[in-house]
Design a protein around this motif. Structure first.
Motif, PDB file in Angstrom:
ATOM      1  N   ASP A  35       0.815  -1.223   0.000  1.00  0.00           N
ATOM      2  CA  ASP A  35       0.000   0.000   0.000  1.00  0.00           C
ATOM      3  C   ASP A  35       0.845   1.268   0.000  1.00  0.00           C
ATOM      4  O   ASP A  35       0.327   2.357   0.189  1.00  0.00           O
ATOM      5  N   GLY A  36       2.137   1.129  -0.200  1.00  0.00           N
ATOM      6  CA  GLY A  36       3.027   2.281  -0.201  1.00  0.00           C
ATOM      7  C   GLY A  36       3.766   2.439   1.116  1.00  0.00           C
ATOM      8  O   GLY A  36       4.756   3.156   1.185  1.00  0.00           O
ATOM      9  N   GLU A  37       3.270   1.790   2.161  1.00  0.00           N
ATOM     10  CA  GLU A  37       3.920   1.863   3.466  1.00  0.00           C
ATOM     11  C   GLU A  37       4.221   0.504   4.056  1.00  0.00           C
ATOM     12  O   GLU A  37       5.197   0.336   4.761  1.00  0.00           O
ATOM     13  N   GLN A  38       3.349  -0.474   3.801  1.00  0.00           N
ATOM     14  CA  GLN A  38       3.587  -1.813   4.333  1.00  0.00           C
ATOM     15  C   GLN A  38       2.941  -2.850   3.426  1.00  0.00           C
ATOM     16  O   GLN A  38       2.098  -2.539   2.607  1.00  0.00           O
ATOM     17  N   TRP A  39       3.369  -4.107   3.631  1.00  0.00           N
ATOM     18  CA  TRP A  39       2.833  -5.222   2.879  1.00  0.00           C
ATOM     19  C   TRP A  39       1.636  -5.807   3.603  1.00  0.00           C
ATOM     20  O   TRP A  39       1.569  -5.798   4.824  1.00  0.00           O
ATOM     21  N   PRO A  47       4.306  -7.968   9.228  1.00  0.00           N
ATOM     22  CA  PRO A  47       5.307  -7.228   9.993  1.00  0.00           C
ATOM     23  C   PRO A  47       6.686  -7.227   9.339  1.00  0.00           C
ATOM     24  O   PRO A  47       7.401  -6.243   9.396  1.00  0.00           O
ATOM     25  N   ARG A  48       7.051  -8.350   8.718  1.00  0.00           N
ATOM     26  CA  ARG A  48       8.387  -8.426   8.110  1.00  0.00           C
ATOM     27  C   ARG A  48       8.317  -9.302   6.872  1.00  0.00           C
ATOM     28  O   ARG A  48       7.775 -10.398   6.908  1.00  0.00           O
ATOM     29  N   GLU A  64       7.063 -13.074   7.424  1.00  0.00           N
ATOM     30  CA  GLU A  64       7.113 -13.395   8.850  1.00  0.00           C
ATOM     31  C   GLU A  64       5.915 -12.733   9.515  1.00  0.00           C
ATOM     32  O   GLU A  64       5.850 -11.515   9.629  1.00  0.00           O
ATOM     33  N   LEU A  65       4.978 -13.558   9.925  1.00  0.00           N
ATOM     34  CA  LEU A  65       3.694 -13.075  10.436  1.00  0.00           C
ATOM     35  C   LEU A  65       3.559 -13.242  11.937  1.00  0.00           C
ATOM     36  O   LEU A  65       2.530 -13.638  12.439  1.00  0.00           O
TER      37      LEU A  65
END
Length: 111
Positions: A35-39, A47-48, A64-65
């Protein structure tokens, strides 16, 4: 090769192929989205995300959830616009870098 060794080899091949097919059937299904900031994976934030392998036409990712084991995704460039694949790879590279607004820690010079 002895006939019994050929039979053992064939049996092992069949067993391993069956195990691989079972695992493939349990492969994670979802939609990976940036979304432009996170997956996001299946409407949950990631988170990773680690890009383990980038071979131009294929990418191996580890999502990595949290406390669970990572979700492994094998992405391939297939049919469709090449621009979409290039945009995905650019987003992966961008997401892998630290936030440019965060200053890097100072490092002491080695003698």
């Amino acid at each position: 090769m002895a006939p019994w060794m050929a039979a053992v080899h064939l049996l092992l091949t069949v067993v391993l192929a069956a195990l691989a097919a079972l695992q493939w059937g349990r492969s994670p299904q979802g939609r990976l989205r940036w979304d432009g900031e996170q997956w996001w994976w299946a409407d949950a934030p990631v988170p990773r995300l680690r890009c383990v392998l980038d071979a131009q036409a294929v990418v191996l990712l580890a999502l990595e959830l949290g406390a669970r084991r990572p979700v492994w995704l094998w992405l391939e460039r297939r049919q469709g616009p090449a621009t979409a694949w290039r945009a995905l790879r650019r987003a992966l590279v961008h997401a892998g870098h630290a936030d440019p607004r965060t200053p890097e820690p100072a490092h002491e010079a080695l003698p």
